[in-house]
Motif scaffolding. Structure first.
Motif, PDB file in Angstrom:
ATOM      1  N   GLN A 194      -0.358  13.198 -10.713  1.00 24.97           N
ATOM      2  CA  GLN A 194       1.034  13.085 -10.308  1.00 24.97           C
ATOM      3  C   GLN A 194       1.150  12.406  -8.944  1.00 24.97           C
ATOM      4  O   GLN A 194       2.023  11.564  -8.740  1.00 24.97           O
ATOM      5  CB  GLN A 194       1.681  14.465 -10.259  1.00 24.97           C
ATOM      6  N   LEU A 195       0.260  12.766  -8.044  1.00 27.50           N
ATOM      7  CA  LEU A 195       0.274  12.158  -6.722  1.00 27.50           C
ATOM      8  C   LEU A 195      -0.088  10.680  -6.800  1.00 27.50           C
ATOM      9  O   LEU A 195       0.540   9.836  -6.153  1.00 27.50           O
ATOM     10  CB  LEU A 195      -0.700  12.905  -5.805  1.00 27.50           C
ATOM     11  N   THR A 196      -1.068  10.358  -7.630  1.00 26.76           N
ATOM     12  CA  THR A 196      -1.455   8.961  -7.820  1.00 26.76           C
ATOM     13  C   THR A 196      -0.327   8.151  -8.442  1.00 26.76           C
ATOM     14  O   THR A 196      -0.043   7.032  -8.016  1.00 26.76           O
ATOM     15  CB  THR A 196      -2.709   8.873  -8.712  1.00 26.76           C
ATOM     16  N   GLY A 197       0.324   8.727  -9.429  1.00 24.02           N
ATOM     17  CA  GLY A 197       1.451   8.048 -10.066  1.00 24.02           C
ATOM     18  C   GLY A 197       2.599   7.825  -9.101  1.00 24.02           C
ATOM     19  O   GLY A 197       3.232   6.765  -9.098  1.00 24.02           O
ATOM     20  N   ALA A 198       2.884   8.819  -8.264  1.00 24.27           N
ATOM     21  CA  ALA A 198       3.957   8.682  -7.278  1.00 24.27           C
ATOM     22  C   ALA A 198       3.643   7.575  -6.279  1.00 24.27           C
ATOM     23  O   ALA A 198       4.516   6.785  -5.905  1.00 24.27           O
ATOM     24  CB  ALA A 198       4.170  10.007  -6.556  1.00 24.27           C
ATOM     25  N   MET A 199       2.380   7.498  -5.859  1.00 22.03           N
ATOM     26  CA  MET A 199       2.002   6.450  -4.910  1.00 22.03           C
ATOM     27  C   MET A 199       2.032   5.077  -5.561  1.00 22.03           C
ATOM     28  O   MET A 199       2.412   4.093  -4.924  1.00 22.03           O
ATOM     29  CB  MET A 199       0.631   6.764  -4.316  1.00 22.03           C
ATOM     30  N   LEU A 200       1.654   4.994  -6.814  1.00 18.43           N
ATOM     31  CA  LEU A 200       1.706   3.722  -7.536  1.00 18.43           C
ATOM     32  C   LEU A 200       3.152   3.252  -7.691  1.00 18.43           C
ATOM     33  O   LEU A 200       3.463   2.062  -7.485  1.00 18.43           O
ATOM     34  CB  LEU A 200       1.034   3.869  -8.891  1.00 18.43           C
ATOM     35  N   ILE A 201       4.036   4.165  -8.028  1.00 16.13           N
ATOM     36  CA  ILE A 201       5.456   3.820  -8.140  1.00 16.13           C
ATOM     37  C   ILE A 201       6.006   3.401  -6.784  1.00 16.13           C
ATOM     38  O   ILE A 201       6.767   2.436  -6.679  1.00 16.13           O
ATOM     39  CB  ILE A 201       6.247   5.003  -8.731  1.00 16.13           C
ATOM     40  N   GLY A 202       5.603   4.092  -5.723  1.00 13.16           N
ATOM     41  CA  GLY A 202       6.045   3.731  -4.378  1.00 13.16           C
ATOM     42  C   GLY A 202       5.592   2.338  -3.970  1.00 13.16           C
ATOM     43  O   GLY A 202       6.358   1.566  -3.389  1.00 13.16           O
ATOM     44  N   ALA A 203       4.359   1.992  -4.289  1.00 15.28           N
ATOM     45  CA  ALA A 203       3.863   0.655  -3.957  1.00 15.28           C
ATOM     46  C   ALA A 203       4.610  -0.414  -4.749  1.00 15.28           C
ATOM     47  O   ALA A 203       4.944  -1.478  -4.218  1.00 15.28           O
ATOM     48  CB  ALA A 203       2.369   0.568  -4.238  1.00 15.28           C
ATOM     49  N   ALA A 204       4.908  -0.123  -6.027  1.00 14.55           N
ATOM     50  CA  ALA A 204       5.670  -1.074  -6.836  1.00 14.55           C
ATOM     51  C   ALA A 204       7.083  -1.243  -6.296  1.00 14.55           C
ATOM     52  O   ALA A 204       7.608  -2.368  -6.243  1.00 14.55           O
ATOM     53  CB  ALA A 204       5.710  -0.613  -8.292  1.00 14.55           C
ATOM     54  N   VAL A 205       7.700  -0.155  -5.875  1.00 17.50           N
ATOM     55  CA  VAL A 205       9.033  -0.237  -5.268  1.00 17.50           C
ATOM     56  C   VAL A 205       8.968  -1.054  -3.981  1.00 17.50           C
ATOM     57  O   VAL A 205       9.873  -1.844  -3.685  1.00 17.50           O
ATOM     58  CB  VAL A 205       9.595   1.177  -5.012  1.00 17.50           C
ATOM     59  N   GLY A 206       7.899  -0.889  -3.209  1.00 22.78           N
ATOM     60  CA  GLY A 206       7.730  -1.673  -1.987  1.00 22.78           C
ATOM     61  C   GLY A 206       7.629  -3.158  -2.268  1.00 22.78           C
ATOM     62  O   GLY A 206       8.201  -3.975  -1.548  1.00 22.78           O
ATOM     63  N   VAL A 207       6.920  -3.523  -3.314  1.00 26.58           N
ATOM     64  CA  VAL A 207       6.808  -4.941  -3.688  1.00 26.58           C
ATOM     65  C   VAL A 207       8.175  -5.487  -4.076  1.00 26.58           C
ATOM     66  O   VAL A 207       8.574  -6.575  -3.637  1.00 26.58           O
ATOM     67  CB  VAL A 207       5.778  -5.122  -4.828  1.00 26.58           C
ATOM     68  N   VAL A 208       8.905  -4.730  -4.878  1.00 23.49           N
ATOM     69  CA  VAL A 208      10.243  -5.175  -5.293  1.00 23.49           C
ATOM     70  C   VAL A 208      11.168  -5.274  -4.089  1.00 23.49           C
ATOM     71  O   VAL A 208      11.922  -6.248  -3.951  1.00 23.49           O
ATOM     72  CB  VAL A 208      10.814  -4.230  -6.369  1.00 23.49           C
ATOM     73  N   LEU A 209      11.133  -4.293  -3.195  1.00 18.05           N
ATOM     74  CA  LEU A 209      11.963  -4.341  -1.997  1.00 18.05           C
ATOM     75  C   LEU A 209      11.622  -5.542  -1.112  1.00 18.05           C
ATOM     76  O   LEU A 209      12.510  -6.163  -0.532  1.00 18.05           O
ATOM     77  CB  LEU A 209      11.810  -3.058  -1.187  1.00 18.05           C
TER      78      LEU A 209
END
Length: 92
Positions: A9-24
């Motif tokens: 869950q922590l890994t998935g949350a960090m992966l989603i956060g990095a993807a959101v950062g790329v989009v931002l």
């Protein structure tokens, strides 16, 4: 003590956060046309998500809040990587 979620869950949350950062990062480069100082942009891009994420992680009382904080923390490297890549491609 910081309540930690399961590793996946922590890994998935960090992966989603990095993807959101790329989009931002991409959206910010397309929308912002003002000339900004590079040091101010770096402070904004790295500072704001880091402070918010650390605040969430350090004050978390539930594992999902810790995962949310880790996700917010992971926004900064994704966003910063996009800004660096754009500067490299444009020869800046």
């Amino acid at each position: 003590m910081i309540p930690l979620p399961r590793a996946w869950q922590l890994t998935g949350a960090m992966l989603i956060g990095a993807a959101v950062g790329v989009v931002l990062g991409v959206v910010a480069m397309l929308q912002v046309e003002a000339a900004l100082r590079p040091d101010a942009v770096i402070a904004l891009v790295l500072g704001v998500p880091t402070v918010l994420g650390l605040l969430f992680v350090l004050t978390a009382s539930r594992p999902w809040i810790t995962a949310l904080g880790a996700s917010i923390l992971a926004v900064a490297p994704g966003w910063f990587a996009v800004l660096v890549l754009i500067q490299v491609v444009h020869g800046g």
